[in-house]
Design a protein around this motif. Structure first.
Motif, PDB file in Angstrom:
ATOM      1  N   SER A 592     -18.676  -2.034  60.777  1.00 33.41           N
ATOM      2  CA  SER A 592     -17.781  -2.492  59.718  1.00 33.41           C
ATOM      3  C   SER A 592     -17.576  -3.992  59.857  1.00 33.41           C
ATOM      4  O   SER A 592     -17.704  -4.554  60.953  1.00 33.41           O
ATOM      5  CB  SER A 592     -16.433  -1.778  59.798  1.00 33.41           C
ATOM      6  N   ALA A 593     -17.246  -4.631  58.732  1.00 36.09           N
ATOM      7  CA  ALA A 593     -16.881  -6.043  58.753  1.00 36.09           C
ATOM      8  C   ALA A 593     -15.925  -6.312  57.603  1.00 36.09           C
ATOM      9  O   ALA A 593     -16.071  -5.760  56.514  1.00 36.09           O
ATOM     10  CB  ALA A 593     -18.117  -6.932  58.624  1.00 36.09           C
ATOM     11  N   HIS A 594     -14.952  -7.178  57.865  1.00 34.03           N
ATOM     12  CA  HIS A 594     -14.025  -7.558  56.801  1.00 34.03           C
ATOM     13  C   HIS A 594     -13.726  -9.040  56.892  1.00 34.03           C
ATOM     14  O   HIS A 594     -13.105  -9.506  57.861  1.00 34.03           O
ATOM     15  CB  HIS A 594     -12.722  -6.767  56.895  1.00 34.03           C
ATOM     16  N   GLU A 595     -14.196  -9.789  55.897  1.00 33.09           N
ATOM     17  CA  GLU A 595     -13.949 -11.228  55.798  1.00 33.09           C
ATOM     18  C   GLU A 595     -14.193 -11.906  57.145  1.00 33.09           C
ATOM     19  O   GLU A 595     -13.402 -12.742  57.596  1.00 33.09           O
ATOM     20  CB  GLU A 595     -12.527 -11.493  55.309  1.00 33.09           C
ATOM     21  N   ALA A 596     -15.306 -11.550  57.776  1.00 36.18           N
ATOM     22  CA  ALA A 596     -15.589 -11.983  59.138  1.00 36.18           C
ATOM     23  C   ALA A 596     -16.881 -12.797  59.189  1.00 36.18           C
ATOM     24  O   ALA A 596     -17.722 -12.738  58.298  1.00 36.18           O
ATOM     25  CB  ALA A 596     -15.699 -10.773  60.062  1.00 36.18           C
ATOM     26  N   GLU A 597     -17.014 -13.555  60.263  1.00 36.71           N
ATOM     27  CA  GLU A 597     -18.275 -14.223  60.580  1.00 36.71           C
ATOM     28  C   GLU A 597     -18.506 -14.071  62.073  1.00 36.71           C
ATOM     29  O   GLU A 597     -17.680 -14.517  62.883  1.00 36.71           O
ATOM     30  CB  GLU A 597     -18.246 -15.703  60.211  1.00 36.71           C
ATOM     31  N   LEU A 598     -19.604 -13.466  62.435  1.00 42.78           N
ATOM     32  CA  LEU A 598     -19.931 -13.290  63.842  1.00 42.78           C
ATOM     33  C   LEU A 598     -20.949 -14.347  64.249  1.00 42.78           C
ATOM     34  O   LEU A 598     -22.031 -14.444  63.669  1.00 42.78           O
ATOM     35  CB  LEU A 598     -20.495 -11.895  64.098  1.00 42.78           C
ATOM     36  N   GLN A 599     -20.571 -15.130  65.236  1.00 40.13           N
ATOM     37  CA  GLN A 599     -21.459 -16.149  65.784  1.00 40.13           C
ATOM     38  C   GLN A 599     -21.906 -15.732  67.175  1.00 40.13           C
ATOM     39  O   GLN A 599     -21.096 -15.273  67.984  1.00 40.13           O
ATOM     40  CB  GLN A 599     -20.742 -17.503  65.847  1.00 40.13           C
ATOM     41  N   VAL A 600     -23.208 -15.885  67.429  1.00 38.27           N
ATOM     42  CA  VAL A 600     -23.798 -15.494  68.708  1.00 38.27           C
ATOM     43  C   VAL A 600     -24.317 -16.740  69.414  1.00 38.27           C
ATOM     44  O   VAL A 600     -25.079 -17.521  68.835  1.00 38.27           O
ATOM     45  CB  VAL A 600     -24.948 -14.489  68.508  1.00 38.27           C
ATOM     46  N   ARG A 601     -23.907 -16.922  70.649  1.00 39.75           N
ATOM     47  CA  ARG A 601     -24.390 -18.030  71.473  1.00 39.75           C
ATOM     48  C   ARG A 601     -24.793 -17.498  72.836  1.00 39.75           C
ATOM     49  O   ARG A 601     -24.200 -16.532  73.329  1.00 39.75           O
ATOM     50  CB  ARG A 601     -23.305 -19.103  71.633  1.00 39.75           C
ATOM     51  N   LYS A 619     -16.121  -6.740  53.108  1.00 42.20           N
ATOM     52  CA  LYS A 619     -14.820  -6.515  52.476  1.00 42.20           C
ATOM     53  C   LYS A 619     -14.398  -5.061  52.709  1.00 42.20           C
ATOM     54  O   LYS A 619     -13.687  -4.477  51.901  1.00 42.20           O
ATOM     55  CB  LYS A 619     -14.913  -6.787  50.975  1.00 42.20           C
ATOM     56  N   ASP A 620     -14.840  -4.507  53.852  1.00 38.82           N
ATOM     57  CA  ASP A 620     -14.627  -3.083  54.114  1.00 38.82           C
ATOM     58  C   ASP A 620     -13.157  -2.718  54.245  1.00 38.82           C
ATOM     59  O   ASP A 620     -12.733  -1.637  53.845  1.00 38.82           O
ATOM     60  CB  ASP A 620     -15.341  -2.649  55.396  1.00 38.82           C
ATOM     61  N   ASN A 621     -12.397  -3.604  54.873  1.00 35.17           N
ATOM     62  CA  ASN A 621     -10.968  -3.376  55.137  1.00 35.17           C
ATOM     63  C   ASN A 621     -10.726  -2.096  55.937  1.00 35.17           C
ATOM     64  O   ASN A 621      -9.668  -1.462  55.815  1.00 35.17           O
ATOM     65  CB  ASN A 621     -10.168  -3.334  53.835  1.00 35.17           C
ATOM     66  N   ALA A 622     -11.694  -1.716  56.756  1.00 36.62           N
ATOM     67  CA  ALA A 622     -11.545  -0.498  57.547  1.00 36.62           C
ATOM     68  C   ALA A 622     -10.529  -0.652  58.666  1.00 36.62           C
ATOM     69  O   ALA A 622      -9.957   0.336  59.131  1.00 36.62           O
ATOM     70  CB  ALA A 622     -12.903  -0.086  58.127  1.00 36.62           C
ATOM     71  N   ILE A 623     -10.276  -1.882  59.109  1.00 34.17           N
ATOM     72  CA  ILE A 623      -9.292  -2.096  60.167  1.00 34.17           C
ATOM     73  C   ILE A 623      -7.900  -1.753  59.659  1.00 34.17           C
ATOM     74  O   ILE A 623      -7.156  -0.985  60.277  1.00 34.17           O
ATOM     75  CB  ILE A 623      -9.359  -3.546  60.668  1.00 34.17           C
ATOM     76  N   ILE A 631     -19.169  -0.314  55.904  1.00 33.97           N
ATOM     77  CA  ILE A 631     -20.574  -0.490  55.538  1.00 33.97           C
ATOM     78  C   ILE A 631     -21.373  -0.843  56.792  1.00 33.97           C
ATOM     79  O   ILE A 631     -21.002  -1.741  57.546  1.00 33.97           O
ATOM     80  CB  ILE A 631     -20.728  -1.600  54.488  1.00 33.97           C
ATOM     81  N   TYR A 632     -22.488  -0.146  56.994  1.00 35.96           N
ATOM     82  CA  TYR A 632     -23.353  -0.369  58.163  1.00 35.96           C
ATOM     83  C   TYR A 632     -24.239  -1.587  57.926  1.00 35.96           C
ATOM     84  O   TYR A 632     -24.817  -1.754  56.851  1.00 35.96           O
ATOM     85  CB  TYR A 632     -24.207   0.872  58.399  1.00 35.96           C
ATOM     86  N   ARG A 633     -24.352  -2.428  58.964  1.00 43.48           N
ATOM     87  CA  ARG A 633     -25.216  -3.601  58.902  1.00 43.48           C
ATOM     88  C   ARG A 633     -25.996  -3.711  60.209  1.00 43.48           C
ATOM     89  O   ARG A 633     -25.415  -3.579  61.284  1.00 43.48           O
ATOM     90  CB  ARG A 633     -24.394  -4.875  58.687  1.00 43.48           C
ATOM     91  N   ARG A 663      -8.977  -9.464  59.501  1.00 43.26           N
ATOM     92  CA  ARG A 663     -10.312 -10.022  59.589  1.00 43.26           C
ATOM     93  C   ARG A 663     -10.931  -9.619  60.926  1.00 43.26           C
ATOM     94  O   ARG A 663     -10.333  -9.843  61.980  1.00 43.26           O
ATOM     95  CB  ARG A 663     -10.274 -11.538  59.476  1.00 43.26           C
ATOM     96  N   GLY A 664     -12.111  -9.066  60.877  1.00 41.50           N
ATOM     97  CA  GLY A 664     -12.739  -8.671  62.120  1.00 41.50           C
ATOM     98  C   GLY A 664     -13.940  -7.792  61.865  1.00 41.50           C
ATOM     99  O   GLY A 664     -14.333  -7.546  60.720  1.00 41.50           O
ATOM    100  N   ILE A 665     -14.533  -7.316  62.930  1.00 39.71           N
ATOM    101  CA  ILE A 665     -15.701  -6.451  62.840  1.00 39.71           C
ATOM    102  C   ILE A 665     -15.544  -5.286  63.804  1.00 39.71           C
ATOM    103  O   ILE A 665     -14.759  -5.332  64.758  1.00 39.71           O
ATOM    104  CB  ILE A 665     -17.006  -7.212  63.149  1.00 39.71           C
ATOM    105  N   MET A 666     -16.273  -4.236  63.525  1.00 43.03           N
ATOM    106  CA  MET A 666     -16.449  -3.140  64.468  1.00 43.03           C
ATOM    107  C   MET A 666     -17.929  -3.069  64.812  1.00 43.03           C
ATOM    108  O   MET A 666     -18.782  -3.065  63.924  1.00 43.03           O
ATOM    109  CB  MET A 666     -15.997  -1.810  63.862  1.00 43.03           C
TER     110      MET A 666
END
Length: 680
Positions: A592-601, A619-623, A631-633, A663-666
């Motif tokens: 899931s993701a909602h208004e998030a940006e995941l950065q990997v370093r 815009k899942d708003n599952a949190i 939504i799966y990504r 705002r966040g991701i699962m």
């Protein structure tokens, strides 16, 4: 007396329910056998009574149902000696109705209860009545929804309930619109219906609308702390309709029980074919009101991407339903009130077995002899797991509109048909409406999505067996380490207990669904008040050490206002050998993701440009809505070996968008793969 009943029924529902259901339940076969022996002629005939120009009543001797004319609102249901199961205090168009939320592009949303303008009796005999309430789009009325509406209701002889279905249609050349929600709503009599059941585990005494009105509003209007409910048994709990959401595949029956007289009111959905977003799309069921819903489509747990957007005069027509509104009751000498739920489940088996129904009369409804079948077998190839092809056991496989890999998740205008493979990977998809489809699948235990390249054309009566299908699971190299289980949810990760003052006791008892508790987004800060999560491969355990959602941390600014800041998680892993001239692969699956940006370093958290960024997603708003997925990504990320070193490495995962709590991701699953070997 009322409080005593509430307490006893609550304890029965929570503590004794499994035993009662086991002892009372009939097998599916017995239910179907019993249903097949029903002597329809032993019941009174179905009759129509036209009260006046404004109402029509249909009576089958078991119940009678009143409709407004020509609007097509369900204004009354008399059953089991109750004058109206619906709330008499509400207006005629606020008891039982269809509604749609829509707007013109870039304009404000409109809530339309689909008041019809024409009424017609489609069929009337002693065994069946079918009524039609229609509205044809008036092109001169720019404020009206540009759809033709046909709301249908069917009452059968000897059946304790009624069927609802509708046909929505847009003709070619009609104006652009966006449509975000379509559903049926029943608002039941509050003084009667106090106990709600969604599943064997999810059933309980519910608050009243007044309890919510005098309660304390929490972070959003749907969530209320019950500070002074009429029933003290539920005082101090949180009520939120999203705590009772359900996946499409499991949303077969739900409803309400009245203790006096002992009466049940149930929504039964025999198929998912007309719902949007696939089998694991989540949506509302029943909630405080008491309200009973059938959600045909919505943007819940997905966002606006699942809205129906009509552009450039696109024509469209779709049949929603029929769904079955079932009513049951108990005589005074029957002791176990919860057998009403057991009986509703048994009726659900009957309805499911009888699908597709043979009695709806709309020419747009596809009967059994107009439908097709597709069958086959699905295997999985991943040579880093096995040199042999593997059986796709319990894989989800289905037909949906032609598209791209995984596009079924966002498909919202056509029909979808899903099943699961058996222990040998075989599948049979029945009752397919004629049309062109793509075949899609995903396999628990493997990342990614499968799509069969050729279109599958279904014609009336067709039986198609596809070749043995092989899913090449995404893979570039051997597994160096992994976190989680690839199952499209975050359920396997650490889910904290809720704050003691913000509990729903249902999910204290049924702790495996504690992710449905309110306020878990703030628990991250309470568990990690200063430093963010650090996960060490080989030492940490994802079930206890990986928080179920990557959330923002809250703090209080100088003005005393609660503020949310981004957080960065670390994954520490050792590499004994690094080929810095080769490429590694990070398989990063999000649940899931909602208004998030995941950065990997990798190994340098301070570099301005991340090695990889998802950009702003979701815009899942599952949190906020207590879902464990949206939504799966899947992101397959190239990692140059030059970014890695011998010994300990650190991967930094930063959710860079702060400001708000939701705002966040699962994460679903993370895997680092080594370079591919020369045989690839």
């Amino acid at each position: 007396m009322k409080k005593e009943w509430s307490f006893v029924l609550g304890l029965l529902g929570i503590l004794l329910q499994p035993f009662l259901l086991t002892e009372s339940s009939l097998t599916k076969q017995n239910v179907l056998k019993k249903n097949s022996q029903l002597d329809q002629q032993s019941f009174p005939p179905v009759q129509i009574q036209r009260l006046d120009d404004d109402y029509v009543v249909v009576d089958n001797g078991i119940f009678n149902i009143s409709f407004s004319v020509p609007g097509g609102m369900v204004t009354g249901i008399q059953y089991n000696g109750i004058d109206n199961l619906l709330e008499n205090g509400n207006k005629d168009d606020n008891r039982g109705y269809w509604d749609i939320v829509w707007n013109k592009p870039e304009e404000k949303g409109i809530f339309d209860k689909l008041h019809a303008t024409n009424f017609k009796v489609i069929m009337e005999d002693e065994n069946q009545v079918e009524l039609s309430f229609t509205r044809t789009w008036d092109s001169l009325n720019s404020k009206q929804l540009s759809m033709n509406i046909d709301k249908r209701f069917i009452i059968l002889r000897g059946i304790s309930g009624f069927y609802c279905y509708g046909i929505l249609e847009r003709l070619e050349g009609w104006p652009d619109i966006d449509v975000y929600q379509g559903r049926i709503v029943f608002k039941l009599k509050e003084k009667l219906f106090q106990y709600m059941a969604i599943s064997d585990e999810r059933q309980r005494i519910m608050p009243t609308a007044h309890d919510r009105a005098v309660g304390q509003r929490l972070d959003y209007s749907e969530a209320v702390l019950l500070t002074n409910p009429n029933n003290s048994f539920i005082k101090g709990e949180v009520d939120d309709k999203y705590q009772y959401s359900c996946e499409n595949k499991d949303n077969r029956v739900h409803g309400w029980i009245s203790p006096t007289p002992r009466t049940g009111f149930w929504m039964i959905t025999p198929t998912d074919e007309f719902r949007t977003g696939g089998p694991v799309k989540q949506d509302l069921t029943s909630h405080t009101g008491p309200v009973n819903l059938n959600m045909f489509f919505s943007t819940h747990y997905a966002g606006e991407v699942l809205g129906l957007k009509f552009r450039n005069g696109e024509p469209w027509k779709k049949v929603f339903g029929p769904v079955f509104v079932y009513m049951n009751s108990l005589s005074p000498d029957e002791l176990d009130t919860l057998t009403l739920w057991t009986d509703a489940k048994e009726q659900m088996f009957v309805e499911t077995e009888n699908w597709p129904y043979n009695f709806p009369l709309s020419e747009d409804y596809a009967r059994a002899d107009q439908r097709g079948i597709v069958s086959g077998r699905l295997l999985v190839r991943d040579r880093y797991v096995s040199q042999s092809l593997m059986i796709a056991n319990s894989a989800f496989i289905g037909l949906a509109a032609p598209g791209n890999v995984g596009s079924w998740q966002l498909e919202n205008k056509a029909y979808q048909f899903w099943t699961q493979t058996d222990s040998e990977g075989y599948f049979l998809i029945k009752n397919l409406i004629p049309g062109n489809y793509s075949l899609y699948a995903w396999v628990p235990g493997f990342v990614g999505d499968y799509m069969y390249d050729p279109y599958i054309i279904v014609t009336p009566g067709s039986r198609k067996r596809v070749e043995t299908l092989i899913y090449d699971a995404p893979r570039n190299g051997p597994t160096l380490w992994e976190i989680g289980i690839p199952d499209r949810t975050a359920a396997e990760f650490f889910i904290p207990d809720a704050q003691p003052k913000l509990l729903n006791q249902l999910y204290v008892v049924h702790n495996q669904e504690r992710y449905r508790q309110y306020g878990l987004w703030d628990r991250y800060t309470e568990i990690y008040p200063d430093d963010d999560l650090v996960f060490t491969i080989g030492l940490s355990n994802y079930q206890t050490d990986w928080f179920f959602a990557h959330l923002n941390r809250y703090f209080y600014n100088d003005d005393g206002n609660k503020t949310y800041a981004p957080t960065t998680w670390q994954v520490l892993f050792d590499l004994e050998d690094v080929d810095q001239s080769s490429n590694y692969t990070l398989q990063l699956a999000l649940a899931s993701a909602h208004e998030a940006e995941l950065q990997v370093r990798f190994n340098d958290p301070e570099i301005d440009a991340p090695h990889y960024s998802t950009g702003l997603i979701g815009k899942d708003n599952a949190i906020a809505r207590h879902g464990i997925h949206g939504i799966y990504r899947l992101y397959t990320i190239n990692v140059p070996g030059s970014l890695l070193g011998f010994g300990t490495n650190i991967m930094y995962l930063k959710q860079s968008r702060g400001d708000r709590p939701f705002r966040g991701i699962m994460y679903d699953y993370i895997r680092l793969e080594g370079p591919s070997d020369e045989s690839d």
